[in-house]
Design a protein around this motif. Structure first.
Motif, short mmCIF file in Angstrom:
data_model
loop_
_atom_site.label_atom_id
_atom_site.label_comp_id
_atom_site.label_asym_id
_atom_site.label_seq_id
_atom_site.Cartn_x
_atom_site.Cartn_y
_atom_site.Cartn_z
N VAL A 127 35.82 32.90 47.94
CA VAL A 127 36.00 31.51 48.41
C VAL A 127 36.12 30.56 47.22
O VAL A 127 37.01 29.68 47.19
CB VAL A 127 34.82 31.11 49.32
N LEU A 128 35.26 30.73 46.25
CA LEU A 128 35.32 29.85 45.08
C LEU A 128 36.61 30.04 44.30
O LEU A 128 37.19 29.07 43.77
CB LEU A 128 34.11 30.11 44.17
N GLY A 129 37.09 31.28 44.22
CA GLY A 129 38.36 31.51 43.51
C GLY A 129 39.53 30.87 44.22
O GLY A 129 40.42 30.29 43.59
N ILE A 130 39.55 30.94 45.56
CA ILE A 130 40.63 30.31 46.32
C ILE A 130 40.56 28.80 46.18
O ILE A 130 41.60 28.11 46.04
CB ILE A 130 40.57 30.74 47.79
N ILE A 131 39.34 28.26 46.20
CA ILE A 131 39.19 26.81 46.03
C ILE A 131 39.72 26.38 44.67
O ILE A 131 40.44 25.37 44.54
CB ILE A 131 37.72 26.42 46.20
N SER A 132 39.37 27.16 43.63
CA SER A 132 39.85 26.81 42.29
C SER A 132 41.37 26.92 42.21
O SER A 132 42.03 26.14 41.49
CB SER A 132 39.20 27.71 41.25
N LEU A 148 46.95 29.06 38.24
CA LEU A 148 46.80 29.58 39.59
C LEU A 148 46.30 31.02 39.58
O LEU A 148 45.50 31.42 40.42
CB LEU A 148 48.15 29.50 40.32
N ALA A 149 46.74 31.79 38.61
CA ALA A 149 46.36 33.20 38.53
C ALA A 149 44.87 33.36 38.23
O ALA A 149 44.26 34.36 38.65
CB ALA A 149 47.18 33.91 37.46
N ALA A 150 44.28 32.43 37.52
CA ALA A 150 42.86 32.54 37.18
C ALA A 150 41.99 32.52 38.44
O ALA A 150 41.06 33.33 38.59
CB ALA A 150 42.46 31.40 36.25
N GLY A 151 42.28 31.62 39.36
CA GLY A 151 41.51 31.55 40.59
C GLY A 151 41.72 32.75 41.48
O GLY A 151 40.77 33.28 42.10
N VAL A 152 42.96 33.23 41.55
CA VAL A 152 43.25 34.41 42.39
C VAL A 152 42.56 35.65 41.83
O VAL A 152 41.98 36.45 42.58
CB VAL A 152 44.77 34.63 42.49
N SER A 153 42.58 35.82 40.52
CA SER A 153 41.93 36.99 39.91
C SER A 153 40.41 36.93 40.11
O SER A 153 39.78 37.96 40.36
CB SER A 153 42.27 37.06 38.43
N GLN A 154 39.86 35.71 40.03
CA GLN A 154 38.43 35.59 40.27
C GLN A 154 38.09 36.01 41.70
O GLN A 154 37.10 36.73 41.93
CB GLN A 154 37.98 34.15 40.03
N ALA A 155 38.89 35.60 42.65
CA ALA A 155 38.64 35.95 44.05
C ALA A 155 38.72 37.45 44.27
O ALA A 155 37.86 38.05 44.93
CB ALA A 155 39.66 35.23 44.95
N LEU A 156 39.72 38.11 43.70
CA LEU A 156 39.89 39.54 43.90
C LEU A 156 38.83 40.35 43.17
O LEU A 156 38.30 41.34 43.71
CB LEU A 156 41.29 39.96 43.44
#
Length: 241
Positions: A127-132, A148-156
């Protein structure tokens, strides 16, 4: 590996801590919950054989048996209190069995808690990665995809890490729960067999007293019959005179 932890964000820290705790508990419980260390198969036979040969087992020897294994603690406690009768012996054995089962369950609930918390931590990271990622879009991430890739990678990464920690923890939790149930059943079986053998071989205080009392009553009845027979013969001789 360290790069993945860094990319997962600050939530990777509690996930890593949970993984270390789960690994330590799994290793420790796997070493502790072994049947040959908790409930040796030949222990009851050895105690009964020694009791039949010697008539009794010294308190020092029983205390040594109590300290070695969990089953030894239960059986030796019963032998220590067998002189007070079957009811007292059974009660003390049940109390020691409850204590031993509680010791075997040590840290098992912690393992189940880790298995439940780790996916939630991964979901929170998602959730936090998608928010970021959405915040990065509003800040112009369309021109810089790396934001954008930083937040997606955090989520995954956090989601995958939470699942990797939770699945083995839950499997081990269920396995150890079943192992404790089997060990508890072994405690009950061995204690019941020992009580039955003590009763069959007349090694309980109650059976010994009942046997001696029955013998005394039989002897008394024989004496009474002989005395009555003597009186009857005396009466017959008097009547004949």
């Amino acid at each position: 590996m360290w790069e993945l932890v860094k990319a997962g964000g600050w939530l990777m820290t509690p996930i890593v801590v949970c993984s270390v705790l789960a690994l330590v508990i799994i290793i420790e419980r796997s070493h502790t919950l072994q049947f040959n260390k908790v409930a040796p198969s030949r222990l009851r036979d050895q105690l009964i054989t020694r009791l039949r040969e010697n008539g009794d087992i010294g308190r020092t020897q029983l205390m040594n048996v109590k300290e070695k294994t969990a089953l030894g603690d239960i059986l030796a406690t019963g032998l220590l209190y067998r002189q007070y009768g079957l009811e007292s012996m059974t009660m003390h054995m049940q109390n020691r069995a409850s204590v031993q089962v509680h010791q075997l369950e040590k840290n098992i609930n912690m393992l189940g808690t880790i298995g439940a918390i780790a996916p939630l931590l991964g979901l929170l990271g998602t959730v936090l990665g998608i928010i970021s990622s959405f915040l990065a879009i509003t800040d112009g991430a369309m021109q810089d995809p790396t934001m954008l890739a930083a937040g997606v990678s955090q989520a995954l990464i956090t989601t995958a890490a939470g699942m990797i920690v939770a699945i083995p923890a839950l499997v081990a939790y269920r396995y150890f729960q079943r192992r404790i149930i089997d060990i508890n059943a072994q405690f009950e079986t061995q204690a019941g067999l020992m009580i039955q053998e003590l009763y069959d071989y007349h090694l309980l205080a109650s059976t010994q007293s009942s046997t001696s009392s029955s013998r005394t009553s039989i002897e008394d009845s024989i004496v009474q019959e002989r005395s009555f027979g003597g009186l009857d013969s005396g009466k017959t001789s008097i009547a004949a005179v």
